[in-house]
Enzyme design. Structure first.
Site, short mmCIF file in Angstrom:
data_model
loop_
_atom_site.label_atom_id
_atom_site.label_comp_id
_atom_site.label_asym_id
_atom_site.label_seq_id
_atom_site.Cartn_x
_atom_site.Cartn_y
_atom_site.Cartn_z
N GLU A 460 19.83 -34.71 70.89
CA GLU A 460 18.95 -34.58 72.05
C GLU A 460 18.85 -35.94 72.73
O GLU A 460 18.64 -36.97 72.08
CB GLU A 460 17.55 -34.11 71.64
CG GLU A 460 16.64 -33.95 72.86
CD GLU A 460 15.26 -33.42 72.54
OE1 GLU A 460 14.48 -33.19 73.48
OE2 GLU A 460 14.96 -33.23 71.34
N ASN A 515 16.58 -32.67 78.50
CA ASN A 515 15.36 -32.02 79.00
C ASN A 515 15.40 -31.94 80.52
O ASN A 515 15.81 -32.88 81.21
CB ASN A 515 14.13 -32.82 78.57
CG ASN A 515 13.89 -32.69 77.08
OD1 ASN A 515 13.35 -31.71 76.60
ND2 ASN A 515 14.32 -33.71 76.32
N GLU A 547 17.47 -28.15 78.26
CA GLU A 547 16.24 -27.64 77.64
C GLU A 547 15.17 -27.45 78.72
O GLU A 547 14.81 -28.39 79.44
CB GLU A 547 15.75 -28.61 76.56
CG GLU A 547 16.74 -28.77 75.42
CD GLU A 547 16.20 -29.66 74.30
OE1 GLU A 547 15.09 -30.20 74.48
OE2 GLU A 547 16.88 -29.80 73.27
N ASP A 577 12.65 -24.69 75.36
CA ASP A 577 12.02 -25.78 74.62
C ASP A 577 10.55 -25.45 74.36
O ASP A 577 9.90 -24.73 75.13
CB ASP A 577 12.15 -27.07 75.43
CG ASP A 577 11.91 -28.31 74.59
OD1 ASP A 577 11.87 -28.19 73.35
OD2 ASP A 577 11.78 -29.40 75.18
N GLU A 634 12.02 -28.25 65.62
CA GLU A 634 11.79 -29.68 65.87
C GLU A 634 10.77 -30.23 64.88
O GLU A 634 9.98 -29.48 64.30
CB GLU A 634 11.26 -29.89 67.30
CG GLU A 634 12.22 -29.51 68.41
CD GLU A 634 11.62 -29.78 69.78
OE1 GLU A 634 12.18 -30.60 70.50
OE2 GLU A 634 10.59 -29.16 70.11
#
Length: 697
Positions: A460, A515, A547, A577, A634
């Site tokens: 990520e 993201n 995400e 997400d 996560e």
């Protein structure tokens, strides 16, 4: 000097001499005032004032001369030649007008004094032509030294007169200029007359072609009276018009033209005087900043005409219901400020806020419909929150913004602590504008691993800001600011370009997850940004995973779905997400084509100690299996977390158990090590079992 004084005392009639002095004094004052107006006026009006000032100056010199000549006691003066008498007037008017014109051509150069020299020379020319017009029974002789001295004095004092008007140093300079004019005329006349001598030769009583002394006196007094009266009336009318214009301009400068209330300038002026009075009384007062709620919507529904009517309605209600000692102003589009009188109890502040909100909420009837208004109020108290007007207004405005964010007609007091936070956020917002250009942003990468094999499946991409003075700023501090200011569009595009370029250089083809902020997803140009980054870097689209949070979707579901379908056509993967923290997760999963579900760390951190969290995680994994959507958890920090997730069938994990977010050089090293292990044992590629890293706040 004694000769001059003797001439004044013994050779001039005191009554006529006094009349000459009056004419000269009044004319000089008026001339200098008109000349000052010339220097402060532009356009054609300037030339009208110039002509009037020259006319009064020349008329004053001419009238003073001939009245003084009437005062001159001599039995040999028979009368005055008509042509030369008129010529002396014309020379006086033309010469002084030209002198004042030359002097008014500049602001600072020597032309000011040059014009004064011409002005003084005109006085001398008029005098000597007037002497020539005098017809006597004898011969007129003039002493050259007295004549030269008189001319020099007239010219010098004329230069001083224009100098004092054009180069003022004190507020009395205009009076000094008028005094210099008086002295210029008086010195020339009396010094020159001291050197004048009439030698009688014969007595000639033939005066039929001459103007008698009496007629000259009547003509002079009448002419000068008309000139002075006309000039004084003109000047008075102009001054009255100027004062009226200034009053109107002053009112316009300090009042809002739409509502008639004082504007920001008027408020500042009022507070200056009010603060001085309050400080001497050692008392307090409060400033309220009132912002109309949803005024933009009123403008959209009723139009600007209706919006203006509402503003006038609020202004009228406020001004009509003010208590003695209170003050109201409109400082911007939909902001009004109310200043209280002296207050002695904090309850008075609350009562004032409630009264103002009640007044503003008074309905307005517009085209047969009732329009209701409300407001958010922020207030600051003197001297508790600020000691001067500008800071007090700023404090009230900041309190109002907090009340506006709270909504529902909130009332907030100024809070220095909140103000510091606001200033810091504003400072960060300003610094952020240059951060990208100054290369202050840096990408970090956090590993994503297979639950069973521990193999690295992706990373990520996380953003860090290396501020030049504050060091590393956490994303939680600056990302919301970037979203509020819109800077996230440019920053987000840079993240995607940089991450794609970096991932394309890796030997191990793992995925990268980036993201996407709600404001990016709302941008119709976003798919083009992604496609351009993939094309420029050469990265396979399937390796890029975007995400998206539910917050970014529900704002405009139809538009978000359209953007996601465009991204899917490019070939990138879409992950949901922070699953479970949004508003309608199940409906979102049904409507959108997600390739992965990410369970939020808030549910993972309590695994093994919270049955509710375990149930939510278990249900999410089952849901993902049913929909054939892989699930990533996560915030995995311990082996127990990993064991629970493995038993439930979770596909991937991400967290401190496998490593903290790391800079690009470290992620390259980790991926190279993973590639080497894969080469040695392709059947079972795993990373060395990591040490458990305690959670860092």
């Amino acid at each position: 000097m004694l000769s001059v004084l003797s001439c004044i005392a013994f050779e001039h009639d005191p009554l006529f001499l006094a009349l000459a002095v009056i004419i000269l004094t009044v004319g000089s004052i008026l001339t200098m005032r008109l000349y000052a107006r010339v220097r402060h006026t532009s356009g054609n009006l300037r030339y009208l004032w110039l002509f009037l000032s020259g006319l009064i100056a020349g008329g004053t010199i001419w009238s003073t001369h001939f009245v003084a000549m009437l005062a001159y006691s001599s039995p040999f003066i028979l009368g005055y030649h008509l042509g030369l008498t008129v010529l002396s007037l014309l020379v006086g008017v033309a010469g002084t007008t030209f002198g004042l014109f030359v002097s008014s051509l500049t602001r600072h150069s020597v032309l000011i004094e040059a014009g004064g020299l011409i002005f003084g020379a005109s006085i001398a020319a008029m005098h000597f032509i007037g002497i020539e017009a005098m017809q006597v029974a004898g011969i007129v002789t003039m002493s050259m030294p007295f004549a030269i001295v008189s001319v020099v004095l007239a010219c010098g004092l004329g230069m001083l007169a224009t100098n004092r008007i054009a180069r003022p140093r004190t507020r009395f300079c205009q009076h000094w200029a008028a005094g210099s004019f008086v002295l210029a005329v008086a010195c020339l006349h009396f010094v020159a007359m001291t050197g004048l001598e009439i030698i009688p030769l014969r007595l000639d009583d033939n005066t039929s072609n001459l103007i008698s002394n009496q007629l000259v006196g009547i003509a002079v007094v009448f002419t000068m009276s008309v000139l002075l009266l006309s000039a004084m009336i003109t000047y008075s009318i102009d001054m009255a018009n100027s004062e009226e214009t200034d009053t109107k301009l002053n009112h316009l400068a300090h009042h809002d033209p739409l509502t008639g209330l004082p504007n920001r300038r008027g408020l500042d002026r009022y507070l200056e005087g009010f603060l001085a009075r309050i400080a001497s009384q050692n008392s307090r007062f409060v400033v309220l900043n009132c912002n109309l709620t949803r005024f933009k919507e009123v403008n959209e529904v009723l139009g600007h005409t209706g919006g203006d009517a509402l503003l006038r309605h609020v202004a009228r209600i406020l001004s009509n219901n003010l208590n003695p000692g209170e003050f109201a102003a409109r400082v911007s589009g939909d902001e009004f400020v109310v200043v209280s009188k002296s207050i002695f109890h904090r309850s008075d502040i609350q009562k004032l806020c409630e009264r103002v909100q009640k007044q503003i909420s008074t309905p307005m009837i517009w085209q047969g419909e009732q329009v209701n208004a409300s407001c958010s109020v922020g207030y600051a108290c003197y001297p508790d929150h600020a000691a001067n007007a500008s800071k007090l207004l700023q404090a009230a405005e900041r309190a109002m913004h907090r009340a506006k964010r709270a909504g529902n007609g909130a009332v907030f007091s100024y809070d220095p602590g909140k103000d510091r936070q606001t200033r810091e956020r504003s400072a960060l917002a300003l610094d952020m504008r240059n951060a990208l250009r100054n290369r202050e942003f840096e990408l970090y990468y956090q590993l994503q691993n297979n639950v069973l094999t521990r193999e690295v499946t992706g990373t990520e991409v996380l953003l860090r800001w290396n501020h030049p003075t504050r060091g590393i700023i956490p994303p939680a501090e600056f990302i919301p600011i970037a979203e509020e200011t819109g800077e996230i569009r440019e920053i987000g595009a840079w993240i995607i370009r940089t991450a794609c370029k970096e991932a394309a250089s890796w030997e191990k083809p793992v995925k990268i997850a980036v993201n996407v902020a709600p404001i990016q997803l709302a941008d119709s140009q976003f798919p083009g940004v992604v496609a351009s980054a993939l094309e420029d870097s050469g990265l396979e689209p399937a390796r890029l995973e975007l995400e998206i949070t539910e917050t970014g979707i529900i704002a405009d579901t139809a538009h978000a779905l359209q953007i996601i379908h465009q991204l899917k056509r490019i070939g990138v993967r879409i992950a949901m997400d922070d699953f479970g923290t949004g508003y309608s997760s199940l409906a979102t999963l049904q409507a959108f084509p997600f390739d992965k579900i990410k369970i939020d760390r808030e549910f993972v951190k309590d695994l093994g100690g919270n049955k509710q969290s375990e149930a939510i995680v278990r249900a999410t994994i089952i849901l993902g299996e049913s929909l054939e959507i892989p699930v990533l958890a996560e915030g995995v920090e311990t082996e127990s977390h990993l064991g629970f997730l493995a038993n439930q069938g979770c596909n991937e994990v991400q967290g401190f158990l496998f490593g903290k977010p790391m800079p690009v050089k470290d992620i390259r090293r980790v991926l190279m090590a993973s590639t080497a292990l894969h080469a040695d044992a392709p059947g079972s590629v795993v990373l060395p079992e990591p040490k458990i890293i305690p959670k860092v706040a």
